[in-house]
Enzyme design. Structure first.
Site, PDB file in Angstrom:
ATOM      1  N   ASN A 165      -7.354  37.500  44.545  1.00  0.00           N
ATOM      2  CA  ASN A 165      -7.627  36.057  44.543  1.00  0.00           C
ATOM      3  C   ASN A 165      -6.910  35.325  45.660  1.00  0.00           C
ATOM      4  OD1 ASN A 165      -9.201  36.515  42.371  1.00  0.00           O
ATOM      5  ND2 ASN A 165      -8.121  35.155  40.961  1.00  0.00           N
ATOM      6  N   MET A 166      -7.549  34.261  46.112  1.00  0.00           N
ATOM      7  CA  MET A 166      -7.027  33.398  47.168  1.00  0.00           C
ATOM      8  C   MET A 166      -5.526  33.114  47.009  1.00  0.00           C
ATOM      9  SD  MET A 166      -8.398  31.269  49.603  1.00  0.00           S
ATOM     10  CE  MET A 166     -10.125  31.130  49.300  1.00  0.00           C
ATOM     11  N   LYS A 167      -5.137  32.763  45.803  1.00  0.00           N
ATOM     12  CA  LYS A 167      -3.754  32.335  45.531  1.00  0.00           C
ATOM     13  C   LYS A 167      -2.736  33.460  45.768  1.00  0.00           C
ATOM     14  CE  LYS A 167      -1.881  31.325  41.410  1.00  0.00           C
ATOM     15  NZ  LYS A 167      -1.900  30.876  40.032  1.00  0.00           N
ATOM     16  N   GLY A 168      -3.140  34.679  45.480  1.00  0.00           N
ATOM     17  CA  GLY A 168      -2.256  35.807  45.724  1.00  0.00           C
ATOM     18  C   GLY A 168      -1.163  35.967  44.685  1.00  0.00           C
ATOM     19  N   TYR A 169      -0.032  36.469  45.121  1.00  0.00           N
ATOM     20  CA  TYR A 169       1.031  36.836  44.179  1.00  0.00           C
ATOM     21  C   TYR A 169       2.393  36.688  44.833  1.00  0.00           C
ATOM     22  CZ  TYR A 169       3.520  39.758  40.762  1.00  0.00           C
ATOM     23  OH  TYR A 169       4.381  40.220  39.804  1.00  0.00           O
TER      24      TYR A 169
END
Ligand code: B12
Length: 252
Positions: free
Chosen positions: A131-135
């Site tokens: 996902n765009m947001k990442g980690y």
């Protein structure tokens, strides 16, 4: 840096260097109370743990007792004998650099299809990578201009993943497996490899698996190109994909 002596012999550290202090937790069936405590201490002794101290011994129903025990492990490990692992200090570039390198060195957009497969409903791991947001402050693959990331979500059958990868002409397949009870992940992952081979597309894709209990060794053993475990960041995966593709094309 792990605590160790000069010869590279490592023992767990608790209150003092070399004391071997460890904490264990486990469940004992069919016993309770003082008998469970004594059983736990005896078991600890058999595991090479001295001075076992049971700090909690709780009835958790269905004739099960949950034990937390401290003790001092007799054993140590020689880290000088550990070979074949990277030292974890490879400097992985950030998203911008990797994205730019994909454009410069590879010169095309990479399509990656990802899913958490079969009955496994844990979406958080695959989302963290894709996902765009990442980690943990590291942007996910969707954010890369030069990666077309198709996240199919969770509980996706191996057949659907293979179909989607073929339809989308994916160069990379990313699968997540979090549930490992009764080795279900091994069966699921093996089946995915078998299906890819049956469709004659295994060699055309980079096949990556991730999850908290996935190791590089297990991934290789099951026929995957790579395995990523706890704490993986999207940039680790993007960096691997870029280098593996360059290597495959003899441009590494
Ligand atoms: C949240 C959660 C759930 C949620 C999931 C919600 C969702 N939308 O994902 C719900 C409540 C649905 C759930 C259900 C179940 N769960 Co659950 N769950 C968890 C929990 C608490 C957190 C998992 C998580 O989100 N971690 C955070 C992410 C970021 O970490 P991660 O998955 O490890 O991902 C990282 C890496 O592993 C790696 N990674 C992961 N996937 C991939 C893929 C690729 C390609 C790559 C490169 C890297 C990568 O990168 C990620 C980022 O670093 C864990 C316990 C725990 N604390 O870990 C239990 C846990 C995973 N669940 C467990 C179990 C048993 C279940 C159930 C079977 C319980 C039940 N009896 O019903 C069901 C199974 C349902 C199913 N069909 O799958 C067990 C699994 C034990 C095992 N080893 O088999 C755990 C460990 C709990 C436990 N101690 O018992 N669960």
């Amino acid at each position: 840096m792990a605590q160790q002596d000069k010869k590279g012999i490592v023992k767990p550290y608790g209150d003092a260097m070399g004391d071997g202090a460890v904490q264990l937790s486990f469940t004992l069936p069919g016993v309770s109370g003082e008998i469970a405590e004594e059983a736990a201490r005896r078991l600890a002794g058999k595991m090479g743990i001295d001075d076992p101290y049971v700090s909690s011994c709780d009835d958790i129903g269905s004739e099960m007792t949950f034990i937390v025990l401290y003790g001092k492990v007799r054993h140590s490990v020689d880290i000088g004998q550990i070979k074949g692992f990277d030292r974890g200090d490879e400097k992985i570039p950030n998203m911008k650099v990797i994205d730019h390198m994909i454009e410069e060195k590879l010169g095309r957009v990479i399509t990656a299809v990802g899913a958490c497969i079969e009955s496994d409903a844990h979406t958080v791991g695959i989302d963290a990578i894709m996902n765009m947001k990442g980690y943990s402050g590291d942007y996910g693959l969707e954010r890369y201009k030069n990666i077309r990331a198709i996240n199919m979500g969770a509980q996706v059958s191996a057949e659907e993943v293979v179909r989607e990868a073929i339809r989308e002409k994916a160069e990379v397949i990313l699968v997540s497996q979090v549930v490992t009870q009764k080795e279900v992940h091994v069966r699921n992952l093996t089946r995915l490899v078998d299906l890819l081979e049956a469709e004659h597309v295994r060699d055309g894709v980079i096949l990556v698996v991730g999850g908290p209990r996935i190791t590089r060794e297990l991934a290789k053993e099951l026929g995957f190109d790579a395995g990523f475990g706890r704490g993986t960041l999207p940039s680790h995966v993007a960096w691997f994909i870029l280098n593996r593709l360059l290597e495959k094309e003899g441009r590494a």
